[in-house]
Each structure stands twice: as structure tokens, then as C-alpha cells.
Write an enzyme that holds these catalytic residues in place. Structure first.
Site, PDB file in Angstrom:
ATOM      1  N   ASN A 134       0.151  -8.811   9.404  1.00 19.17           N
ATOM      2  CA  ASN A 134      -1.015  -8.816   8.520  1.00 19.17           C
ATOM      3  C   ASN A 134      -0.729  -9.474   7.164  1.00 19.17           C
ATOM      4  OD1 ASN A 134      -2.115  -7.446  10.602  1.00 19.17           O
ATOM      5  ND2 ASN A 134      -2.686  -5.614   9.450  1.00 19.17           N
ATOM      6  N   LEU A 135      -1.790  -9.968   6.560  1.00 19.72           N
ATOM      7  CA  LEU A 135      -1.711 -10.660   5.274  1.00 19.72           C
ATOM      8  C   LEU A 135      -0.858  -9.889   4.260  1.00 19.72           C
ATOM      9  CD1 LEU A 135      -2.996 -13.070   3.692  1.00 19.72           C
ATOM     10  CD2 LEU A 135      -4.746 -11.461   2.961  1.00 19.72           C
ATOM     11  N   LYS A 136      -1.105  -8.590   4.167  1.00 19.95           N
ATOM     12  CA  LYS A 136      -0.431  -7.759   3.166  1.00 19.95           C
ATOM     13  C   LYS A 136       1.086  -7.742   3.369  1.00 19.95           C
ATOM     14  CE  LYS A 136      -0.783  -3.096   1.350  1.00 19.95           C
ATOM     15  NZ  LYS A 136      -1.260  -1.765   1.706  1.00 19.95           N
ATOM     16  N   GLY A 137       1.522  -7.779   4.608  1.00 19.87           N
ATOM     17  CA  GLY A 137       2.953  -7.879   4.882  1.00 19.87           C
ATOM     18  C   GLY A 137       3.740  -6.617   4.606  1.00 19.87           C
TER      19      GLY A 137
END
Ligand code: B12
Length: 263
Positions: A134-137
Site C-alpha cells: 500500500n501507498l502508506k508503506g
């Protein structure tokens, strides 16, 4: 620790506690013995006489419930490992940042890499696969969704292997990423080997990179089960991206100096 960190020699690496080479380790465990002198003596004897550590010291002992005591101990390890002799794990992969991976893919592959991931079978733990995809990582580093040259599909948790594979074919994935957290009764082994068998039965093993991860997964175990790589706790998304990018580049277009000389 001194302000100027001393470098350890990698041919004899020992645990570091207070100063280099002191071998100090911290252990925590629970003994099924009532809190008291007997439990303390049992903990010390276990560490000193059976685990081979010296100078054990109990720094914390707490009754948990009748019949059980929790301990924290310090002790000294006399052994060292020679890092140079370790069968290098994933030596071929060069560490890269997000930006370096993107630049590498642009230059070496010139097309986006498609990855698909899930936590499979009955495993509901989704935080691991989310932190990679996911983008947030994870821990301040973006997941693969943020990479310019990656297309990431995250199917979430409790995904049957058959559904993951069908979707992988659908999106023409380069790599399948599987997360497994619950290892009770070898559940992860079954889920992981089943996926490899399904991919092989479809005759697609050579076309797909298979990568797995989770707190109890090692690179060694992953390879034993038929995967290309395994990642454990503390993995960052860029570690995984670097592996996938370099592995695909090596398979698709070997580096120039490895190519046959021109006639
Ligand atoms: C949150 C949590 C849950 C949540 C999950 C919510 C969710 N949406 O994910 C809930 C409450 C649902 C849950 C349920 C259960 N849980 Co739970 N859970 C945890 C907990 C507290 C944290 C796990 C976590 O999120 N870690 C954070 C992530 C970031 O770490 P990670 O998964 O290791 O991921 C990293 C690496 O491993 C790697 N990685 C992970 N996956 C992948 C995949 C790829 C492809 C790659 C490259 C890398 C990679 O990269 C990540 C980043 O570095 C742990 C205990 C703990 N403190 O670890 C127990 C724990 C995992 N749970 C456990 C258990 C037993 C269960 C239950 C069976 C409990 C029960 N009896 O019902 C159920 C199982 C339900 C099921 N069917 O799966 C045990 C597992 C023991 C074992 N070895 O089998 C643990 C260890 C707790 C314990 N000490 O007993 N749990």
C-alpha cells in the site's frame, strides 16, 4: 557507546551490549514454575547449564498466573559467527531506495512491473502485505503502490490461492506476493506449497516470480518450498522492490557484460 562507533570485524561477530565484543544478550521467557526461589534457580540453571551462556543475571521476574513465572535475564555469549562463511542470503540483490528502483526499472526493463499480493488461505493478518504494497508503506517508506514503475494489486486477506492465481493471470502479473503470519500446525507451509503446485500445474512457474513473507518466513524456507525469495520481519518495501526489479531484469535482459560478445 562511544560517539565514534567502532567497526566490528565481520569474521567474528558477537552480540553487543555495553561495548564491542562483550557478548551480552537479553533473554525473556516464561517457566511453568511458581514465582519464588525455585523458579529463579531454574531460570539461572537453564541459561547457565543448558543454553551455554555465562554469568546469567535475572533483571526481572514476575508471577504471571499461579504456576507460571516470567523472566528477563542478561547473560554473556562466548561464541562468535564468521559472517564471511555464511551461505550468503540473497547476495545478488543490491540494496536500492525507491528512487533507485524506479530509475533501474525505467532503464533496464522500460515497462511497469505488475505485482499482486494477498494474505492467503484462512490467514486474516493483512498488515504485513499492506505494509509492502500500500501507498502508506512501512516505517516511513512507501509501499510499491507509490512506485512510478510498479502496478500493485492488493487483494487483502483470507484469499484462496485459486482466486489469487486467477487474478494474477488476469492482470498479467510479473510477481505474486504472499503473506503468511499464522504458522500454527504448519498452516503456512500448506498455503504456500499449494500455491506453488497450482502455478506449476498451470505451466506458469517460469513466467511468475513467487515471493512470500511474514514474521516466521526466511529466505531459506521460501526457497525450500519452491518460492524465489522469502522476507521476514523488518522488511522494507524497497527491499522487495529491489529484489523483484533486479531478478526480472536478470531474467529478461542479462547485463551487457554478461551477454555474448559481438562477432
Ligand atoms: C494484529 C494481529 C492480529 C489481528 C490482525 C488484523 C489484520 N487486519 O491484520 C487479528 C486480531 C485479526 C488477529 C487474529 C489472530 N491472530 Co494475530 N496478531 C496480530 C499481531 C498483534 C500483530 C501482527 C502485525 O500486524 N504485525 C505488523 C506487521 C507489519 O508485521 P509482519 O506481519 O511481520 O510484516 C512484516 C514482515 O513480516 C514482512 N512481510 C509480511 N508479509 C509479507 C509478505 C511479503 C510478500 C513480503 C515480501 C514481506 C512480508 O514485511 C512486513 C514489514 O516489515 C501479532 C503479534 C505481534 N505483535 O506481532 C499477532 C499474532 C500474529 N497473531 C497470532 C494468532 C495466533 C492469531 C489468531 C490465531 C488468534 C486466535 N486464536 O484467534 C487469529 C488468527 C486469525 C486468522 N484466521 O488468521 C499469533 C501467531 C502465532 C503463530 N506463529 O502462528 C501472533 C504472533 C500473536 C501471538 N504471540 O500469539 N491477529
Amino acid at each position: 557507546m562511544s560517539s565514534v562507533a567502532q567497526r566490528a570485524s565481520l569474521d567474528a561477530v558477537r552480540p553487543y551490549g555495553d561495548h564491542l565484543d562483550d557478548g551480552l544478550v537479553q533473554l525473556s521467557f516464561t517457566l511453568p514454575v511458581d514465582h519464588g526461589p525455585l523458579a529463579r534457580e531454574a531460570a539461572l540453571a537453564l541459561v547457565r547449564d543448558k543454553m551455554g551462556l555465562i554469568k546469567p543475571e535475572i533483571v526481572h521476574a514476575k508471577p504471571l498466573t499461579p504456576g507460571y513465572t516470567y523472566f528477563v535475564l542478561f547473560a554473556q555469549c562466548q561464541h562468535a559467527v564468521d559472517c564471511d562463511r555464511l551461505a550468503a542470503v540473497r547476495t545478488a540483490t543490491r540494496a536500492m531506495s525507491e528512487e533507485e528502483v524506479d530509475a533501474f526499472v525505467a532503464e533496464r526493463l522500460g515497462r511497469p512491473i505488475v505485482v499482486i499480493g494477498a494474505s492467503t488461505g484462512t490467514d486474516t493478518h493483512s498488515v504485513g502485505i499492506d505494509s509492502i504494497l500500500n501507498l502508506k508503506g512501512f516505517d516511513g517508506r512507501h509501499g510499491l503502490e507509490a512506485y512510478h514503475w510498479f502496478r500493485a494489486h492488493n487483494l487483502g486477506s483470507q484469499v484462496p490461492n485459486t482466486a489469487l492465481l486467477a487474478k494474477a493471470f488476469d492482470v498479467e502479473a510479473d510477481a505474486i506476493l504472499v503473506s503468511q503470519t499464522v504458522t500454527q500446525q504448519g498452516l503456512h507451509l500448506h498455503n504456500l506449497t499449494e500455491l506453488v503446485e497450482l502455478v506449476e500445474a498451470e505451466g506458469k512457474r517460469r513466467d511468475l516470480l513467487l515471493v512470500c513473507g511474514g514474521p516466521r518466513i526466511t529466505d531459506e524456507l521460501a526457497k525450500e518450498l519452491g518460492f524465489d525469495a522469502g522476507f521476514s520481519k523488518g522488511t522494507y518495501p524497497n527491499d522487495v522492490a529491489a529484489f523483484i526489479a533486479q531478478e526480472l531484469a536478470a531474467r529478461e535482459r542479462p547485463p551487457v557484460d554478461a551477454a555474448a560478445p559481438e562477432l
